[in-house]
Scaffold this active site. Sequence first.
Site, PDB file in Angstrom:
ATOM      1  N   ASP A   1       0.795  -1.230   0.000  1.00  0.00           N
ATOM      2  CA  ASP A   1       0.000   0.000   0.000  1.00  0.00           C
ATOM      3  C   ASP A   1       0.832   1.287   0.000  1.00  0.00           C
ATOM      4  O   ASP A   1       1.789   1.422   0.768  1.00  0.00           O
ATOM      5  CB  ASP A   1      -0.883   0.057   1.251  1.00  0.00           C
ATOM      6  CG  ASP A   1      -1.704  -1.186   1.462  1.00  0.00           C
ATOM      7  OD1 ASP A   1      -1.733  -2.043   0.571  1.00  0.00           O
ATOM      8  OD2 ASP A   1      -2.315  -1.299   2.536  1.00  0.00           O
TER       9      ASP A   1
ATOM     10  N   GLU B   1     -10.524  -2.029   3.722  1.00  0.00           N
ATOM     11  CA  GLU B   1      -9.217  -1.528   4.147  1.00  0.00           C
ATOM     12  C   GLU B   1      -8.937  -0.170   3.490  1.00  0.00           C
ATOM     13  O   GLU B   1      -9.606   0.228   2.536  1.00  0.00           O
ATOM     14  CB  GLU B   1      -8.107  -2.508   3.751  1.00  0.00           C
ATOM     15  CG  GLU B   1      -8.206  -3.856   4.415  1.00  0.00           C
ATOM     16  CD  GLU B   1      -7.041  -4.777   4.042  1.00  0.00           C
ATOM     17  OE1 GLU B   1      -6.500  -5.412   4.966  1.00  0.00           O
ATOM     18  OE2 GLU B   1      -6.693  -4.856   2.859  1.00  0.00           O
TER      19      GLU B   1
END
Length: 701
Positions: free
Chosen positions: A43, A243
């Site tokens: 990420d 998320e």
Amino acid sequence: MAPSLCRTLVFGLCAIHTAFAQSYTEKYRPQYHFTPKDNWMNDPNGLIYYNGVYHMFYQYNPGGNTWGAMSWGHATSRDMTHWKHQPVALQARGFPNNITEMFFSGTVVADEKNTSGFGSRKKAPLVAMYTSYYPMAQNLPSGKSVQKDQQAQSIAYSLDEGMTWTTYDAANPVILDPPSQYADQVKEFRDPSVFWHDATNKWVAVISLAKLHKLLVYTSSDLKTWKHESEFGPVNAVDGVWECPSFFPLAVDGNKRNVKWVAQIGLNPGGPPGTIGSGTQYVVGSFDGKKFTADANNVYPAPTTPKDSVIFQDFEKAGTFTDLGWNATGDFVGAGPANGPINGQQTVTGFSGERFVNTFLNGDATTGVLTSPSFKVTQKYINFLIGGGYNPGKTCVNLKVDGKVVRTATGTNNEKLSWTGWDVSAFQGLNAVIEIVDSLTGGWGHVNVDEISFSNTLAETQKANWMDYGPDFYAALSFNGLPSEDRIDIAWMNNWQYGQAIPTSPWRSAMSVPRTLSLKTINRKTTLVQEPIDNLKSLEKSRKYSRSWNSVQQGDQELDLSGKAMDITLTFSDRSPASGKSPQFGLVLRASADSKQQTRVGYDFTTKQLFVDRSASGEVGFDSTFPAVFYAPLSPGNDGTVTIRILVDWSSVEVFGGKGETSLTAQIFPSDDAVRARIFSTDGNTRNVKISASQIGSAWN
């Protein structure tokens, strides 16, 4: 704060780069997409523009090229094109042998008013808020206790514009637990996104309760003490976990008096229809500093059987498949619909009534084909429920016309049956059969099917607003520190389904190109639009390609265009399918001389969809779900023109349709000599075709 309770990170031994020269020309190394020099990345974290510098932090494993030892890598840029690797910003405590805390995803803000007290009136601190993951139960320097595998929210600060960081050990984690009613979710509480809200003069943090599909909103005056204000969700796509959430405002159609807010949410698994694994959805609404409220037309009901459906087969009648009029081969001879929800250790859900097709008769060893009675296509859609394995061509449902498979569908490696449907308007009036195929003996080698119906309404999976319809766009995050009209997103260009197996070395994973976000009214709906930032011109090679055709004839044509990294824009006129035809038009890219390797990017005129077919794109065998075709909806413009922009790099394609209302991102891994390009038109000619292209050089040189 007592100095003994602070931890200033030491970076000299943690540099990402080494002293020797780095060419960045390894096989599959992207040339204008960011990658770490080596090791694993996922990420994007802490994206911020500050004092003329773009900072990209990211999830990083300093010890290997698969997930582990989560730390924050760091890179800087003046233009979001040329990136300079920096030392690791936040390294897992105790790395490598005794890790007591990992640094999961989060964000960075510039505390210009020094609300935190970490800086001074002359020197504003940068403050990072991130999820602390504790792999063991322990007592912390702050006096707080955490259990094994707990996730909590902590902060760190930098007084040298992001180059070194000090963790706030005197009080970390600053949000220890989720609200008491969610105390059982302490291990699924993560990914804070922080921003300053002018109207309320407060900091806001958005944090995910991942398994409950809820976003929690907190506020603070100083980034240290936080108050829980509200929650949002679940809505729309809720398979997998939620998320990497974020909220941000955007003006609609450039009108600053009409500002809406966007909730951006990562989802894994349960991405866009036709993909396996990760995806990112968005919801448009309003935000008052404490509560996010979705616009009514952005919340979609759960899918159901269309009201005008005519049931073709619901498998409710007792007996064998032969009794139902279906031809059975292989292990299906003498067998009938399942009357029970259990597949081995897994429960099948979502089927209608009491019985359904379940090819898990003798476990995954079962193989055979079920063929329906012949029927005439009379309505626009064929709808059905499907689940089971994702194995195109091997565990699937096919529509055959004149003995040819013209439509196909497969499960998503999930025992839940979900609605899917085919647009069969091009085949109305023709005779057809439906096949249920199971030719696989292991590894999700079964398919579940129920309630096949004909309708003039398409039955869909749970509807959502997808940021990107491809398989490789996840955990998207935008830069803090930029004006609202310059909202720029970057996403992880990979997928948790196969991310740790992609054939790259010595690094794994890349980021998407930076994309400017805006809200535009398209088809009377407020729609998120993405456009690549104008950062490739400096990398364009001198030779440009441009050509136009009044009409491109049916078939393939070789183009005087080649390359491993290109920026291509293709426009053409929409056309109406002839009866029994399913016309497509587009480009074959990264093709080998013998065409055994190729990636097809095109448009389906019947379904009004973009597609990327990477099933023969090169190295595809590292995961059974990787070779596949992906689709994204795209209506022609008001003048009947279809516009597609394609960004090709050494191991990816990013496709943007129309004004940017549709995007589709996919990794590919072709051979170095697969550089050819062709144009194709099927089931007829395509009119008013224009193509322009530039070869793109390396941002690393």
